[in-house]
Design a protein around this motif. Structure first.
Motif, PDB file in Angstrom:
ATOM      1  N   PRO A  30       0.836  -1.207   0.000  1.00  0.00           N
ATOM      2  CA  PRO A  30       0.000   0.000   0.000  1.00  0.00           C
ATOM      3  C   PRO A  30       0.867   1.252   0.000  1.00  0.00           C
ATOM      4  O   PRO A  30       2.045   1.218   0.372  1.00  0.00           O
ATOM      5  CB  PRO A  30      -0.803  -0.127   1.299  1.00  0.00           C
ATOM      6  CG  PRO A  30      -0.701  -1.557   1.694  1.00  0.00           C
ATOM      7  CD  PRO A  30       0.625  -2.024   1.186  1.00  0.00           C
ATOM      8  N   SER A  31       0.298   2.349  -0.400  1.00  0.00           N
ATOM      9  CA  SER A  31       1.057   3.606  -0.447  1.00  0.00           C
ATOM     10  C   SER A  31       1.336   4.145   0.944  1.00  0.00           C
ATOM     11  O   SER A  31       2.360   4.793   1.181  1.00  0.00           O
ATOM     12  CB  SER A  31       0.292   4.646  -1.275  1.00  0.00           C
ATOM     13  OG  SER A  31      -1.016   4.842  -0.734  1.00  0.00           O
ATOM     14  N   LYS A  45       1.148  -4.872   6.471  1.00  0.00           N
ATOM     15  CA  LYS A  45       0.866  -5.908   5.481  1.00  0.00           C
ATOM     16  C   LYS A  45       2.091  -6.772   5.217  1.00  0.00           C
ATOM     17  O   LYS A  45       1.987  -7.994   5.079  1.00  0.00           O
ATOM     18  CB  LYS A  45       0.390  -5.271   4.177  1.00  0.00           C
ATOM     19  CG  LYS A  45      -0.012  -6.301   3.123  1.00  0.00           C
ATOM     20  CD  LYS A  45      -0.569  -5.658   1.874  1.00  0.00           C
ATOM     21  CE  LYS A  45      -0.983  -6.722   0.852  1.00  0.00           C
ATOM     22  NZ  LYS A  45      -1.537  -6.134  -0.375  1.00  0.00           N
ATOM     23  N   ASP A  83       0.420   1.096   6.771  1.00  0.00           N
ATOM     24  CA  ASP A  83      -0.285  -0.054   6.200  1.00  0.00           C
ATOM     25  C   ASP A  83       0.675  -0.995   5.479  1.00  0.00           C
ATOM     26  O   ASP A  83       0.526  -2.215   5.528  1.00  0.00           O
ATOM     27  CB  ASP A  83      -1.359   0.431   5.228  1.00  0.00           C
ATOM     28  CG  ASP A  83      -2.491   1.159   5.938  1.00  0.00           C
ATOM     29  OD1 ASP A  83      -2.637   0.977   7.165  1.00  0.00           O
ATOM     30  OD2 ASP A  83      -3.212   1.925   5.267  1.00  0.00           O
ATOM     31  N   ALA A  84       1.675  -0.422   4.803  1.00  0.00           N
ATOM     32  CA  ALA A  84       2.651  -1.243   4.090  1.00  0.00           C
ATOM     33  C   ALA A  84       3.459  -2.094   5.059  1.00  0.00           C
ATOM     34  O   ALA A  84       3.695  -3.280   4.823  1.00  0.00           O
ATOM     35  CB  ALA A  84       3.570  -0.359   3.267  1.00  0.00           C
TER      36      ALA A  84
END
Length: 230
Positions: free
Chosen positions: A133-134, A142, A138-139
């Motif tokens: 994700p950008s 994940k 979240d990145a």
């Protein structure tokens, strides 16, 4: 049943260690058989299976096109099949049961290699669809969950394979023990020696250089010394 579940859990943990963790080498048959034998209550026969399997698989070189068996699975299934049979049947002939356990381990390792390739392909396809994700938070989350999930998948696959294969290995061991008869012990012992000799020959050949032969000699001397002191 509780022993089977515990052994399956141990197999899952060792699988994560072997293929997705810190690689402590506890998944090698000579070590995993000790753990399995301790759980099942028949450590010495389980270790005999582990040593023979370790020697047999040492003879497989890392050549192009060579498909290695699933040694972790084979070691655990072979040792567990032997230990569980002997733990519940004191009248069983140890030599025959150990020989049959080695055979069960060899078969399980080959079947496990096929299952491992299939599940590995699915795992790689799943990881191939991974996108970050950008958002940085979240990145990071994940990525962490994906790494944990991939490692857990390795353990779950081996957990399930062990649950399925140990009962089959036990049946194979009991069948051989029942069919070989009273005189089957000598043949089983010779077969164990033959399988072990292949691995020993491979080790000697691998260390057959002027530099490495010194380490082979030192290791052999250390083993003889420890055996003599005991």
């Amino acid at each position: 049943m509780p022993d089977l579940l515990l052994i399956a859990v141990i197999a899952g943990i060792l699988a994560i260690d072997d293929r997705a963790g810190w690689q402590s080498l506890l998944g090698e048959p000579v070590f995993s058989s000790l753990i399995v034998g301790w759980v099942a209550g028949a450590m010495a026969p389980a270790l005999q299976v582990g040593v023979v399997l370790q020697l047999a698989w040492l003879s497989i070189g890392a050549a192009r096109g060579t498909r290695r068996p699933h040694t972790l699975l084979g070691g655990i299934v072979g040792a567990a099949s032997t230990a569980l049979v002997l733990a519940h049947d004191s009248d069983a002939r140890t030599t025959v049961v150990v020989a049959a356990g080695v055979l069960a381990g060899l078969v399980a390792a080959e079947l496990g290699a096929v299952a491992l390739r299939a599940t590995g392909t699915l795992r790689e396809r799943w990881l191939g669809t991974f996108t970050l994700p950008s958002n940085t938070h979240d990145a990071s989350r994940k990525l962490s969950m994906t790494v944990i999930g991939a490692a857990l998948l390795v353990g779950i696959v081996d957990f399930v394979l062990v649950l399925l294969m140990i009962p089959l290995g036990e049946r194979m061991v009991r069948l051989f023990e029942a069919r070989l008869g009273v005189g089957g012990g000598a043949g089983a012992a010779w077969w164990l020696v033959a399988v072990s000799a292949i691995g020993v020959a491979a080790v000697v050949r691998a260390f057959g250089t002027r530099v490495l032969v010194r380490f082979l000699a030192a290791g052999a001397a250390a083993v003889l010394l420890v055996g003599w002191l005991r």
